[in-house]
Every structure is written in C-alpha cells, then in structure tokens.
Design a protein around this motif. Structure first.
Motif, PDB file in Angstrom:
ATOM      1  N   ASP A   1       0.809  -1.220   0.000  1.00 27.21           N
ATOM      2  CA  ASP A   1       0.000   0.000   0.000  1.00 27.21           C
ATOM      3  C   ASP A   1       0.842   1.269   0.000  1.00 27.21           C
ATOM      4  N   GLN A   2       2.166   1.106   0.022  1.00 27.26           N
ATOM      5  CA  GLN A   2       3.093   2.236   0.050  1.00 27.26           C
ATOM      6  C   GLN A   2       2.780   3.165   1.215  1.00 27.26           C
ATOM      7  N   ARG A   3       2.718   2.584   2.390  1.00 25.20           N
ATOM      8  CA  ARG A   3       2.436   3.325   3.607  1.00 25.20           C
ATOM      9  C   ARG A   3       3.462   2.965   4.679  1.00 25.20           C
ATOM     10  N   VAL A   4       3.887   3.973   5.403  1.00 33.74           N
ATOM     11  CA  VAL A   4       4.715   3.766   6.586  1.00 33.74           C
ATOM     12  C   VAL A   4       3.935   4.307   7.777  1.00 33.74           C
ATOM     13  N   THR A   5       3.707   3.478   8.777  1.00 33.88           N
ATOM     14  CA  THR A   5       2.948   3.896   9.953  1.00 33.88           C
ATOM     15  C   THR A   5       3.909   4.278  11.064  1.00 33.88           C
ATOM     16  N   VAL A   6       3.668   5.439  11.654  1.00 30.48           N
ATOM     17  CA  VAL A   6       4.517   5.955  12.720  1.00 30.48           C
ATOM     18  C   VAL A   6       3.649   6.223  13.948  1.00 30.48           C
ATOM     19  N   GLU A   7       4.084   5.721  15.085  1.00 28.26           N
ATOM     20  CA  GLU A   7       3.380   5.996  16.346  1.00 28.26           C
ATOM     21  C   GLU A   7       3.860   7.336  16.889  1.00 28.26           C
ATOM     22  N   ILE A   8       2.946   8.299  16.958  1.00 27.01           N
ATOM     23  CA  ILE A   8       3.257   9.628  17.485  1.00 27.01           C
ATOM     24  C   ILE A   8       2.243   9.962  18.567  1.00 27.01           C
ATOM     25  N   ASP A   9       2.729  10.193  19.767  1.00 27.69           N
ATOM     26  CA  ASP A   9       1.860  10.514  20.904  1.00 27.69           C
ATOM     27  C   ASP A   9       0.738   9.492  21.066  1.00 27.69           C
ATOM     28  N   GLY A  10       1.081   8.211  20.902  1.00 24.03           N
ATOM     29  CA  GLY A  10       0.125   7.153  21.172  1.00 24.03           C
ATOM     30  C   GLY A  10      -0.846   6.832  20.059  1.00 24.03           C
ATOM     31  N   ARG A  11      -0.732   7.480  18.909  1.00 24.37           N
ATOM     32  CA  ARG A  11      -1.633   7.164  17.797  1.00 24.37           C
ATOM     33  C   ARG A  11      -0.809   6.857  16.550  1.00 24.37           C
ATOM     34  N   GLY A  12      -1.385   6.013  15.688  1.00 23.55           N
ATOM     35  CA  GLY A  12      -0.703   5.643  14.459  1.00 23.55           C
ATOM     36  C   GLY A  12      -0.977   6.652  13.353  1.00 23.55           C
ATOM     37  N   VAL A  13       0.066   7.149  12.738  1.00 26.80           N
ATOM     38  CA  VAL A  13      -0.039   8.107  11.632  1.00 26.80           C
ATOM     39  C   VAL A  13       0.497   7.424  10.381  1.00 26.80           C
ATOM     40  N   ALA A  14      -0.331   7.341   9.334  1.00 28.14           N
ATOM     41  CA  ALA A  14       0.047   6.650   8.098  1.00 28.14           C
ATOM     42  C   ALA A  14       0.613   7.649   7.097  1.00 28.14           C
ATOM     43  N   TYR A  15       1.859   7.446   6.706  1.00 23.33           N
ATOM     44  CA  TYR A  15       2.528   8.290   5.727  1.00 23.33           C
ATOM     45  C   TYR A  15       2.581   7.562   4.390  1.00 23.33           C
TER      46      TYR A  15
END
Length: 750
Positions: free
Chosen positions: A628-642
């Motif tokens: 899916d060409q996504r990198v998920t990053v945990e920031i302040d307890g939530r997942g952010v999909a880049y």
C-alpha cells in the motif's frame, strides 16, 4: 532517465554496467554520495557501485557508465560518472522491481506470482493487457483496479522524473509534483517553473530557477526576479523574521539572483503594487508577506484589547486564595511566587518567566486549583504535544496543543475556534511561550474573548521560536502587561547538578566540569578529536547510559547536537546510532534519502495539518507496507500513516538539533560540544540543550568549546513589528490587509 555527473577528465576509458539495486549500503543526504550493492548480470555476487546517485531505490535497474577502481579498504568498486534508470528485463529484476514497493498494490508475494505466471512479459502485460492479471490467484477486480491505477501513476511520475533529470534536477519530489498537478505536470512546470517553489513543499527557488534556466527563461525575466524576491522573504521567515527592511530584501534578492539592485527594485515595486508583498511603515519601512503582516497587525490589536479589558474572573479574595493554595499543595510560596499568583489573578494579561526549577509549574497548579474551586474553566495549552503532556501533569487538568484546542480542521485547513467562536474559559494559560511563533500566536489570540484572563509562561533565555517572530520577547519588551520574573531555584535536591549547571550557564558562569561523583546527574566527558567525540556519544547513548541507569535507548535517551553537518553533527550521529541500534539492513526501505526500518525513531520536520502532525513531533516506525506504500509511525500514542511520497517530511531522530528539542524534556540528554561547532556555540543554545535533561545530562567534548559558548551571547536580531505595534496608541495599519489575503496555514506564509 539520464542523471549525469560529469568529470573533467578520466585516466581510462569509461565502461558500462547494468544491474538491479539490491540495497543501499550508505547514503549521505548532504552530498548524495551513495554506496549501493548492485546485482550485475554475469556476476555471482552483488558488486559495490559508488557515486552521486540521488534517489536510487532498491529494486530499480540502473545502467551506469564509469570506471572500476580498487579501494584500499573496501576492494573493487564501480565508480559512476553518469547513469540512468531503466525498466528491468530479467525475471529476477522484474520480480525485485515489482516487489520493492515502487508500485502500489504489488508486494513481494504478488510480484513472485506475476513473474511465475507471465515471465518476461510481466511488465508489458501490466502496461498493455492488464485484464490478464486476473489469471493470477489472489488478484480480483478491486486489486486489479488498484494495480492499474498505481501503474498509470508510476508511469506518469516517471515522465516527471525524466523531465526533471533532463534539466539537472533530482527526482525525489516527482511524486509530489504529479500529486499536485496530475497529468498536466510537465506542461504546467514548463509554462512556469517558479510555481514549484510556491506549490511543492521541499522545492525552493534554487531548484525552480535551475529548471527555468534550462528552459530558456532570461535571467532578467520579471517572473524570475519576482519569484526570487518572494523566495528571499520566505527564507527570511524560515530564519525567524516576520519582515525585512526594504533595503535588506533588495540586497538579499540581488545576491540570490545575481543581478544588480537597480534591476530588482522595480519588480519589487510591482509586487507591492499588486499586493503580493506589502510595504509597511511600523516601525520603519519594511516588506511583509501578506499573511505575516495580517497575523502581526491583528495579534497586536487583540493583545492590546485583552490587556486593557478588565478581567471577569469570579470574585476572589486573592490573599486568602493564595494561602488556601499553599495549604492544599503543602508548600510555602516565596515572595516572587506570591507576586506571580497575585498578578495573574488581578491582571487581564500576565507574563511569568524563569528558568528550570523556579516554580513555574507550581504556579500553574495553584492557578488551576484556585479557579477550579471557584467553578471557573481554565484552558491549558502548549505549542507542542510533549509540552501539553507535561503541562497536564503539572496543572492536574488535561492540557492540549494549541492546534487541538482551537479545533484545527484538516479538510478545510482552518480553525473552528476564532473570533466568532472563542474558547470557553475564564483563564487561558500558555506554557512554553518562547516557542510561540507569530502565526500561531495570532490564531490563539483571535480565539480568546475580551475579559478572559491570559497568562503566558515561558523562559526568554531559551532559543526563540523555530517559526517567524519573537513573540514572548516582544511582549515583554513592549511593557503592555506586568512581567513577573522568577529567579530562585526550588526543584534542586540532594546532589542534583543539572539545575545548577543550567543556571550557571544562563548567568555566563562556567559549570564545574571536573565533578564525576558516582551519584551525580551531570557528567562531562573530555574529548578533543571530533571522531572520538562522536564515538563516545554513540557509546553513551546506546550502551553505557541504558545499562547503568536502566533507560530505554530509544525512548529515554536523546542526543542533541548544535549543528547538522560534520562528524558530530545530527546527520552523522543519526547514521552511527541507527547502525548500532538497528543493524539489520535486510528489512530496510530506502526512500527520501534515508533507510527506514521498523522501530526507527523519527521526527516530523514540517507542519502537516492533514495528518495532524507538527514540526518537531517524534515517533517510532511501527509498520512498513510496501504493497500500500504506507509507513505507519506511532506519534503521541496514535498511528499516523505516511504515503511513501510524504516520507521527506520525516528524518531520523536518534540525534536531533537543539532547536528541534525546544519544548521537550528527556530522561537523559547527551550533547557533543566541540570547537568545530563554533558558528553555533552560543550561550542560549547551550542553555536550551542542558535544560532538556530531566534525570541525566552528559556533555562530551572540550572545556574550550563550553567556554566559547558561554562567552558568545550574540543573539541575532529578528525583524518583527509586534513590539512597535504594541507600543503604539493607535494600532491601525497603513492599509488594512484585504480579505483575499487571509492565508492558508499550509502555504508558505502567503
């Protein structure tokens, strides 16, 4: 897709090689120098290919010209003079290309199935007969449409890449250009290459100007000069200036454009006539980007209105309330603390300043307790998520980032709270006000109704905000409201040395560097050679501190460096620490000049309002999805999909700059202090660095470098007009900014 990097002469005839990029061994984002392992046809093992190979990705097929060299330490290498990327034609190359994550919807599993089924015709079938893909197990109608769309997009992006490469420009932003302009990308850029500097994050005037020059745009073209002037002003904003004196702007634009001032001045006049730029006379003739003028003018008006409107707090017997808060907290407030509380409860606007450990958070808790007992709402806000978390712990009630408190709406790119819908609070307390830039200050003030009490808490001795403006210092200097300065340190106990070191640095006194008691929380490790300093920083951050103090090297230990470049700079330290903590390169994704792995510590470097992440936010990579060409990053307890195309907004954060650490605290902080950083070694920078440490502080370097920082009290002037506007009796601007100049926060202050 030629990327040429010519050399003036060569001792031997050039040779050509072609192969599939297996992995990126090393990449320098400053110089683009790359070491790659490439699987060449006819070679049993991957060979080493080196050169300036910008934006090369594993899975791509490279055709390069250059020469074979024998490196004394690393053996046989192919040194590249020029290269191009080509579609693979071997079965292995096709499978690696499709499975590398370059095509959304196809990962390693489907890449293998496709090649097994269609063989050498795989790419042709995807391109011209995609309906046949249904023959492969697992590819249904939905996945087929996703693959078709991804292939069409990739083909269009490659067209943009070819166009950029033909004009000597790297291709990292090709996907963003296509996303912004779609199928008209090349035509629109040809028509006006300077629009790239305005529309595409990460592309500046220099890149756009290079394309324009290759397209035949004359050096004296009004479009070029106008774009250069605006870029110079945007660069100034990036350095903290809200505006520039007209002569300074002309001088900077002339230098940038390589043209005499008399050629630049008429175009500047045209831009001001058309209101793309605005000339203002407060406090002297200065030129503004429209959005920054708007934010400064109206922030000054609102702040003056707040400061002159009597507060409407519930009836409070101030002295009894202070005594009640003392009893509740079990402490006895010092005279300055009582003054701060008294002023905050009686003045519509108050500034409370002081360094670490002087009791600022104690006062915040007291104000919250008093107003809560009176059933009055208190809003606690901070510019950063980390600051908001600490403020919540101090105040005893939930605190929020300013963006969240004002209800930022990513879809409309606006705030739900404003003049027509102000925040519901009797008192607003803003922590870390030194980090508050002019734009955010305007939006916050706009959402505060008159008669609301405003308390600004900050440390003016720290570095100023990363964004444009010098809000806290300008407010203090204007005298528009009372300022209470806290000096006495209360938080220091036992043998703790961190606060003592911080306050000595703030006063310009040399801390005791020789102290090395076993139970201390401050250490100075003496090293003079920069390479030795870097090695010791890495050893401390990754092994010694975690083992001795039981700390997590990723979440508890932070390396802070004054500069990005050099052996002790952020870039090099990140590479060294990542190699130590994340040695497995097999699962790495190479995008935007960095190797990404699950578990990597990363930092957001630009505000992204769509993703609700902001400059300086730190997180950890939790997933890399090449399909899916996504990198998920945990920031302040939530997942952010880049999206892969958004990865240029992230950088490794094992080491970060001192500027980026503002507003944060870490259990342990390690700081290289070397004379090679002399240009950045200033007292306020060193003070900011050491005040980030909560439990342990380690300086590594030379005493001479520490003393250089202590002696250097130079603070570069920021051109702002806020102080002058606050000091004026009449705050009306010479000409009111027109409604169409109200700016979108996602643009570059326009």
């Amino acid at each position: 897709m030629q990327r040429a990097h010519g050399r003036s002469s060569a001792p031997a005839p050039a040779e050509s090689v072609e192969g599939v990029v297996e992995r990126i061994v090393y990449f320098n984002p400053e110089t683009y120098y790359t070491v790659a392992a490439v699987d060449l046809s006819g070679q049993r093992a991957p060979v080493t290919v080196v050169g300036r190979l910008a934006e090369l990705n594993p899975g791509e097929t490279i055709r390069a010209t250059g020469r074979w060299r024998s490196h004394p330490a690393y053996g046989r290498q192919f040194e590249v003079d020029a290269y191009e990327l080509v579609l693979p034609h071997t079965l292995d190359g096709i499978e690696k290309y499709l499975g590398s994550g370059l095509i959304r919807g196809i990962g390693p599993t489907f890449a293998r199935r496709l090649v097994e089924h269609f063989g050498a015709e795989t790419l042709e079938i995807i391109d011209q007969r995609s309906a046949k893909l249904r023959e492969v197990d697992g590819i249904g109608p939905r996945r087929l449409e996703n693959i078709r769309a991804a292939w069409a997009e990739q083909r269009a992006v490659r067209d943009v890449m070819i166009f950029l490469q033909e004009h000597g420009v790297g291709t990292a932003h090709a996907a963003k250009i296509y996303k912004a302009y779609g199928g008209e990308s090349v035509a629109l850029v040809r028509a006006n290459p300077y629009r790239l500097a305005e529309d595409i994050q990460g592309i500046g005037f220099v890149t756009a100007d290079r394309i324009a020059g290759r397209l035949g745009v004359a050096p004296t073209s009004p479009d070029r000069i106008g774009a250069g002037i605006e870029y110079a002003l945007q660069q100034a904003a990036g350095e903290g200036h809200v505006c520039l004196p007209q002569e300074n702007l002309v001088e900077e634009a002339s230098r940038l454009l390589g043209l005499p001032p008399e050629t630049v001045e008429p175009i500047l006049g045209e831009r001001m006539t058309s209101r793309r730029l605005i000339r203002d006379l407060i406090p002297e003739p200065r030129v503004y980007l429209p959005g920054l003028l708007l934010s400064e003018v109206h922030a000054a008006r609102i702040l003056r209105l707040l400061a002159t409107t009597p507060a409407r707090l519930p009836p409070i017997q101030v002295e009894r309330a202070i005594e009640w808060a003392e009893a509740r907290a079990g402490v006895a407030y010092a005279a300055a603390q009582r003054e701060a509380l008294r002023t905050s409860l009686t003045s519509p606007v108050t500034v409370i300043t002081g360094g670490p450990g002087v009791g600022k958070t104690t006062l915040v808790r007291a104000l919250v307790d008093i107003l809560t007992a009176k059933r009055a709402a208190v809003l606690l806000v901070s510019p950063t998520g980390r600051g908001a978390k600490r403020l919540s712990e101090a105040g005893g009630v939930p605190a929020q980032t300013i963006h969240r408190a004002l209800g930022y709406q990513p879809r409309t790119r606006s705030f739900s709270r404003g003049q027509d819908s102000p925040v519901d609070a009797a008192m607003v307390i803003v922590d870390e006000t030194s980090m508050l830039d002019q734009v955010l200050a305007y939006h916050l003030l706009k959402a505060i109704r008159p008669a609301t009490t405003l308390v600004l808490v900050g440390d003016p001795d720290q570095l100023p905000s990363v964004g444009p403006g010098n809000v806290l210092a300008d407010i203090i200097a204007s005298g528009i409201c009372p300022v209470v300065r806290l000096e006495q340190v209360y938080r220091q106990t036992g043998d703790s040395q961190i606060l003592d070191v911080a306050h000595k640095i703030r006063r310009g006194e040399a801390p005791e560097l020789a102290r090395a008691a076993a139970d201390t929380d401050f250490f100075f490790v003496s090293r003079s050679d920069p390479q030795e300093v870097a090695a010791m920083v890495v050893e401390l951050a990754t092994r010694r501190i975690p083992e001795r103090f039981g700390l997590d090297p990723l979440r508890d230990v932070q390396v802070l460096s004054p500069m990005h470049r050099g052996p002790c700079g952020v870039t090099r330290l990140n590479q060294l620490i990542q190699e130590r903590l994340q040695p497995d390169r097999g699962a790495a994704l190479f995008r935007s000049g960095y190797l990404w792995r699950r578990g990597d510590k990363v930092m957001q470097v630009r505000n992204n309002y769509d993703l609700d992440v902001y400059n300086g936010d730190i997180g950890f990579v939790t997933d890399i999805n090449t399909i899916d060409q996504r990198v998920t990053v945990e920031i302040d307890g939530r997942g952010v999909a880049y999206d892969f195309a958004e990865l240029d907004e992230l950088v490794p954060a094992y080491a970060i700059s001192v500027h980026k650490a503002q507003g944060s605290e870490y259990a342990a902080v390690v700081v290289p202090v070397v004379t090679g950083h002399a240009i950045m070694l200033r007292r306020n920078l060193l003070y900011t660095a050491v005040t980030r440490a909560r439990r342990l502080l380690v300086l590594v370097g030379s005493a001479r470098a520490v003393h250089m920082a202590l002696r250097n009290v130079f603070v570069e002037e920021r051109f702002t007009g806020l102080r002058a506007r606050l000091e004026r009796a009449a705050l009306a601007a010479p000409q009111e900014p027109q409604p169409e100049l109200v700016f979108d926060l996602t643009t570059r202050f326009l």
